[in-house]
Design a protein around this motif. Structure first.
Motif, PDB file in Angstrom:
ATOM      1  N   THR A   1       0.855  -1.184   0.000  1.00 51.58           N
ATOM      2  CA  THR A   1       0.000   0.000   0.000  1.00 51.58           C
ATOM      3  C   THR A   1       0.890   1.233   0.000  1.00 51.58           C
ATOM      4  N   VAL A   2       0.574   2.181  -0.879  1.00 54.94           N
ATOM      5  CA  VAL A   2       1.286   3.456  -0.935  1.00 54.94           C
ATOM      6  C   VAL A   2       0.242   4.546  -0.743  1.00 54.94           C
ATOM      7  N   THR A   3       0.415   5.352   0.304  1.00 53.78           N
ATOM      8  CA  THR A   3      -0.551   6.402   0.620  1.00 53.78           C
ATOM      9  C   THR A   3       0.168   7.733   0.771  1.00 53.78           C
ATOM     10  N   VAL A   4      -0.255   8.717   0.005  1.00 56.85           N
ATOM     11  CA  VAL A   4       0.289  10.065   0.163  1.00 56.85           C
ATOM     12  C   VAL A   4      -0.470  10.693   1.324  1.00 56.85           C
ATOM     13  N   THR A   5       0.252  11.005   2.411  1.00 58.11           N
ATOM     14  CA  THR A   5      -0.407  11.527   3.609  1.00 58.11           C
ATOM     15  C   THR A   5      -0.300  13.040   3.738  1.00 58.11           C
ATOM     16  N   ALA A   6       0.644  13.647   3.030  1.00 59.37           N
ATOM     17  CA  ALA A   6       0.764  15.109   3.038  1.00 59.37           C
ATOM     18  C   ALA A   6       1.351  15.555   1.707  1.00 59.37           C
ATOM     19  N   ILE A   7       0.758  16.588   1.146  1.00 62.24           N
ATOM     20  CA  ILE A   7       1.216  17.108  -0.143  1.00 62.24           C
ATOM     21  C   ILE A   7       1.873  18.460   0.084  1.00 62.24           C
ATOM     22  N   SER A   8       3.146  18.541  -0.260  1.00 60.18           N
ATOM     23  CA  SER A   8       3.873  19.807  -0.158  1.00 60.18           C
ATOM     24  C   SER A   8       4.454  20.226  -1.499  1.00 60.18           C
ATOM     25  N   SER A   9       4.479  19.301  -2.447  1.00 59.06           N
ATOM     26  CA  SER A   9       5.106  19.587  -3.736  1.00 59.06           C
ATOM     27  C   SER A   9       4.196  20.365  -4.675  1.00 59.06           C
ATOM     28  N   LYS A  10       2.906  20.325  -4.440  1.00 63.54           N
ATOM     29  CA  LYS A  10       1.943  20.996  -5.314  1.00 63.54           C
ATOM     30  C   LYS A  10       1.145  22.000  -4.501  1.00 63.54           C
ATOM     31  N   LYS A  11       0.798  23.082  -5.135  1.00 61.49           N
ATOM     32  CA  LYS A  11      -0.064  24.082  -4.506  1.00 61.49           C
ATOM     33  C   LYS A  11      -1.393  24.082  -5.237  1.00 61.49           C
ATOM     34  N   PHE A  12      -2.474  24.014  -4.485  1.00 60.43           N
ATOM     35  CA  PHE A  12      -3.808  23.989  -5.090  1.00 60.43           C
ATOM     36  C   PHE A  12      -4.424  25.362  -5.035  1.00 60.43           C
TER      37      PHE A  12
END
Length: 124
Positions: free
Chosen positions: A113-124
């Protein structure tokens, strides 16, 4: 006692019916959704992991292979058994498939299982 139970059950049923009647099955209008979660704009399967994102990796019944990592500038993560894996630039689904294939050399039918838990590379 039996009469009180019946009355309580009737009240509970009445509350349940009222609550069900208040529920809506209509989807939210587009203007009520945050922009980043509009169906046409945000597709989890297309999200590409980047430097600064936090990703959790888990292999079922293999506690030593479970980890949560903030992706560093190299974009790689080191795993026992299989060594460095390039993580940045791949989707979670593609990465899961790659890890499953690489771990299958050492494990029988690994469930990854691969889960992205925090996104810092992209800005929405």
């Amino acid at each position: 006692m039996n009469r009180k139970f019946g009355r309580s059950l009737l009240y509970l049923l009445l509350v349940f019916v009222v609550l069900i009647g208040c529920a809506s099955t209509e989807p939210l209008p587009d203007n009520a959704r945050p922009e980043e979660f509009k169906k046409e704009d945000f597709r989890v399967s297309e999200f590409v992991i980047g430097v600064g994102d936090t990703v959790e990796f888990a292999v079922y019944r293999q506690d030593g292979l479970t980890k949560s990592v903030k992706i560093n500038s190299s974009g790689k993560v080191m795993f026992p058994l299989i060594g460095d894996v390039q993580v940045a630039g791949k989707s979670a689904f593609k990465l899961r498939d790659e890890l499953k294939e690489r771990f299958s050399v050492y494990l029988v039918n690994p469930q990854v299982t691969v889960t992205v838990t925090a996104i810092s590379s992209k800005k929405f």
